[in-house]
Design a protein around this motif. Structure first.
Motif, PDB file in Angstrom:
ATOM      1  N   ASP A 251     130.691   0.105  63.007  1.00 39.24           N
ATOM      2  CA  ASP A 251     131.301   1.357  63.505  1.00 39.24           C
ATOM      3  C   ASP A 251     131.848   2.094  62.449  1.00 39.24           C
ATOM      4  OD1 ASP A 251     133.629  -0.162  62.557  1.00 39.24           O
ATOM      5  OD2 ASP A 251     134.681  -0.274  64.286  1.00 39.24           O
ATOM      6  N   GLU A 355     133.733   1.869  70.635  1.00 39.58           N
ATOM      7  CA  GLU A 355     132.762   2.346  71.603  1.00 39.58           C
ATOM      8  C   GLU A 355     132.217   3.570  70.917  1.00 39.58           C
ATOM      9  OE1 GLU A 355     132.386   2.968  75.898  1.00 39.58           O
ATOM     10  OE2 GLU A 355     132.423   0.956  75.433  1.00 39.58           O
ATOM     11  N   PHE A 359     128.659   5.120  75.514  1.00 38.21           N
ATOM     12  CA  PHE A 359     128.909   3.905  75.843  1.00 38.21           C
ATOM     13  C   PHE A 359     128.180   2.666  75.081  1.00 38.21           C
ATOM     14  CE2 PHE A 359     128.043   6.326  79.764  1.00 38.21           C
ATOM     15  CZ  PHE A 359     129.698   6.563  79.963  1.00 38.21           C
ATOM     16  N   GLN A 360     127.940   3.103  73.718  1.00 37.99           N
ATOM     17  CA  GLN A 360     127.319   2.089  72.642  1.00 37.99           C
ATOM     18  C   GLN A 360     128.060   1.346  72.076  1.00 37.99           C
ATOM     19  OE1 GLN A 360     124.809   5.589  70.869  1.00 37.99           O
ATOM     20  NE2 GLN A 360     123.501   4.205  70.703  1.00 37.99           N
ATOM     21  N   LYS A 361     128.240   0.011  72.102  1.00 32.79           N
ATOM     22  CA  LYS A 361     129.088  -0.903  71.550  1.00 32.79           C
ATOM     23  C   LYS A 361     128.635  -1.220  70.096  1.00 32.79           C
ATOM     24  CE  LYS A 361     130.108  -3.187  75.853  1.00 32.79           C
ATOM     25  NZ  LYS A 361     131.494  -2.240  76.078  1.00 32.79           N
TER      26      LYS A 361
END
Length: 602
Positions: A251, A355, A359-361
């Motif tokens: 992230d 996120e 909707f990408q984790k």
């Protein structure tokens, strides 16, 4: 071959995934079923938009001894031979364009393909940090062109090779000389002003510094050269090439963690900046109130998307030798202890991150100061003249650039402007001529809009987070000069600014293949990293010979001459300090041995 595989299976030993697993070529280490030879070949050659030098020129250049510059396929710098033995360029280099006008560029694999040697066998790890001397390559290319243009006789010989005739037409020679001089004045400027002494050495470069220099120094000045030489600074904060497997899942990314990551649009921002750093064309123009970021911009968006998709397929490399399963199980318990007790899980375990759209984790990437070298933060504080981009801003994404601004902010505006213009030019009803009214000069009517990413199209809303300036990198002089305050750059008000010297903590899958360690490559092996900084090696040979016991660079290297000199904690800002990350240094020797065995299995 089938008998060998059966024997390995019965012995419970790992099997290298390779159609070249014989003595004639490298063993391709198992990196998952999705990573096949077709993907590998694409990764090695995909055009991403880098435009280094015309192919005919590179083939015509000579080394100092008169041998062709390409005589060994650049392997003298650590680059790896292409899969196709007939190809003159190594892994990570390509020649693109029409016949007769091809240009050589670099792609991700030039810097992110590792090869190590154990017991006279070569092992290839795709996505691993390359052991290449990029600085020596850049410097030698500069010297080779200097020799070719040193006098009329030298240039005539060069021209005869380029034009493929022993007696080229004088007008064609003159035209070629004009083109070469225009290229060389720019190339020599960045090489002469950027490269430090001593150099970065094998497996390192000052990537952020070189990207800043390329964008601010070569693309924003007046015609015909577009140079702003005073924007080019000495790039003296070398860092180790990061490994690529799982990189799209983080992230945060970049060693100081200044870039949000984990979505396709953020991956594009990361990669557009990288293309600019490896000599992609970038010469934005101003038309009244509007900036055209795509003018003479060579970023290959299709190529970058394909490379990002390929990076997602590269799995962590599996340790290709035997493992003591019982000892590794004990090491797992050490790994999972709290950091205060010498464990690793707290900082390097896999945890859910932010996120990203849509909707990408992601995986959480902690950014923290563990006492390591701080030099990269000095680079982040560089200022530069904004040239043609003075006053430019992307509404809702960046603030207007001052005449002299942070190089960081100039890069942010350049990358976000390039991506925004590209994306919106393909949107329904959008003008193909840029961002239309979305990319403006400060002189435009009305006050600039505040940074508010929620006002951007949904696909672009993550983009401002691709550049969050670490406030700790600003000197008091910079802070005063630029009137920096809360929200002056793309900061996240909910996230405290990391202190100077804070860097990312990666999940450790495949960490055995990423030596040397720490962000600046100042520690030879994982065993060495488990020693207190005061006991770590001050200098060590660096090369492809690998130590399976200490997990890292072997003490004795077949190819002599490459030595990494480091400093201690008394010189934390040298760019070469081996200080910091003292986690696990107080463990008993038995626990250290078990932990090392477990790290082989990740």
């Amino acid at each position: 071959m089938r008998t060998l595989i059966l024997a390995l299976a019965l012995l419970n030993l790992p099997i290298a995934s390779s159609s070249f697993a014989d003595q004639s070529g490298p063993v391709f280490v198992d990196q998952g079923a999705a990573w096949d030879m077709s993907s590998r070949s694409d990764f090695y050659t995909r055009d991403q938009g880098s435009r280094l030098i015309p192919w005919a020129w590179l083939k015509a250049l000579k080394q100092a001894d008169g041998a062709p510059f390409l005589a060994d396929g650049l392997t003298r710098y650590g680059y790896l031979p292409a899969l196709d033995a007939s190809t003159e360029l190594p892994v990570g280099f390509y020649a693109s364009g029409p016949t007769g006008a091809k240009v050589v560029g670099m792609t991700c694999s030039a810097c992110h393909t590792r090869q190590i040697k154990v017991a006279d066998r070569q092992y290839r790890i795709d996505g691993g940090p390359a052991l290449v001397d990029f600085q020596a390559f850049l410097s030698d290319l500069d010297k080779a062109m200097a020799r070719a243009t040193s006098d009329d006789a030298a240039f005539k010989a060069f021209a005869a090779s380029v034009l493929q005739t022993p007696k080229p037409d004088s007008d064609k020679v003159a035209a070629l000389r004009s083109d070469v001089d225009a290229w060389y004045v720019r190339y020599h400027a960045i090489v002469d002003r950027s490269l430090p002494n001593p150099g970065w050495g094998l497996g390192r470069l000052d990537a952020v510094g070189m990207i800043f220099n390329r964008v601010t120094g070569l693309g924003l000045g007046p015609e015909p050269t577009f140079l702003i030489p005073e924007n080019i600074h000495r790039a003296d904060a070398p860092v180790r090439y990061p490994f690529l497997w799982n990189a799209p899942k983080q992230d945060k990314t970049q060693w100081p963690g200044f870039a949000d990551n984990g979505s396709d649009i953020l991956g594009l921002a990361r990669n557009v900046g990288e293309v600019m750093g490896v000599f992609g064309n970038f010469q934005p123009t101003r038309d009244g109130l509007f900036i055209d970021f795509l003018n003479n911009n060579s970023v290959n968006f299709d190529g970058l998307q394909k490379l990002e998709d390929l990076a997602k397929k590269i799995g962590p490399p599996k340790w290709p030798w035997s493992v003591d399963a019982k000892l590794a199980a004990k090491g797992k318990t050490v790994f999972e202890r709290p950091a205060a007790d010498g464990g690793c899980q707290e900082c390097h375990g896999q945890k859910a991150g932010k996120e990203r759209f849509p909707f990408q984790k992601t995986w959480a990437t902690p950014i923290q100061n563990v006492g390591t070298d701080t030099r990269e933060y000095d680079i982040l504080g560089w200022t530069a003249k904004s040239g043609v981009l003075k006053g430019a801003y992307i509404p809702f994404a960046t603030k207007p650039l001052k005449e002299t601004d942070l190089a960081f902010n100039i890069l942010s505006t350049s990358v976000i402007g390039t991506i925004g213009e590209h994306v919106l030019s393909f949107s329904k009803g959008a003008s193909p001529s840029a961002l239309g009214a979305s990319v403006q000069s400060e002189a435009a009517p009305g006050a600039p809009q505040p940074v508010d990413a929620t006002q951007l199209p949904a696909v672009l809303q993550d983009l401002p987070g691709a550049f969050r300036f670490p406030e700790a990198a600003a000197t008091p002089e910079t802070r005063l000069r630029l009137d920096m305050g809360a929200g002056s750059s793309n900061t996240d008000a909910a996230t405290p600014a990391p202190p100077k010297g804070a860097y990312e903590s990666r999940v450790l899958y495949g960490i055995w293949a990423a030596a040397p360690y720490l962000h600046n490559g100042s520690v030879a092996s994982l065993a060495e990293l488990l020693k207190p900084a005061s006991q770590r090696q001050q200098r060590f040979a660096i090369g492809s010979d690998y130590d399976v016991d200490n997990i890292g660079i072997a003490a004795n290297q077949t190819q002599a001459g490459n030595v990494r000199e480091t400093t201690g904690c008394d010189d934390l800002n040298s760019g070469n300090s081996r200080c910091g990350h003292e986690f696990g240094t107080s463990l008993p020797d038995a626990d250290k041995k078990a932990l090392l065995e477990y790290l082989k299995t990740l």
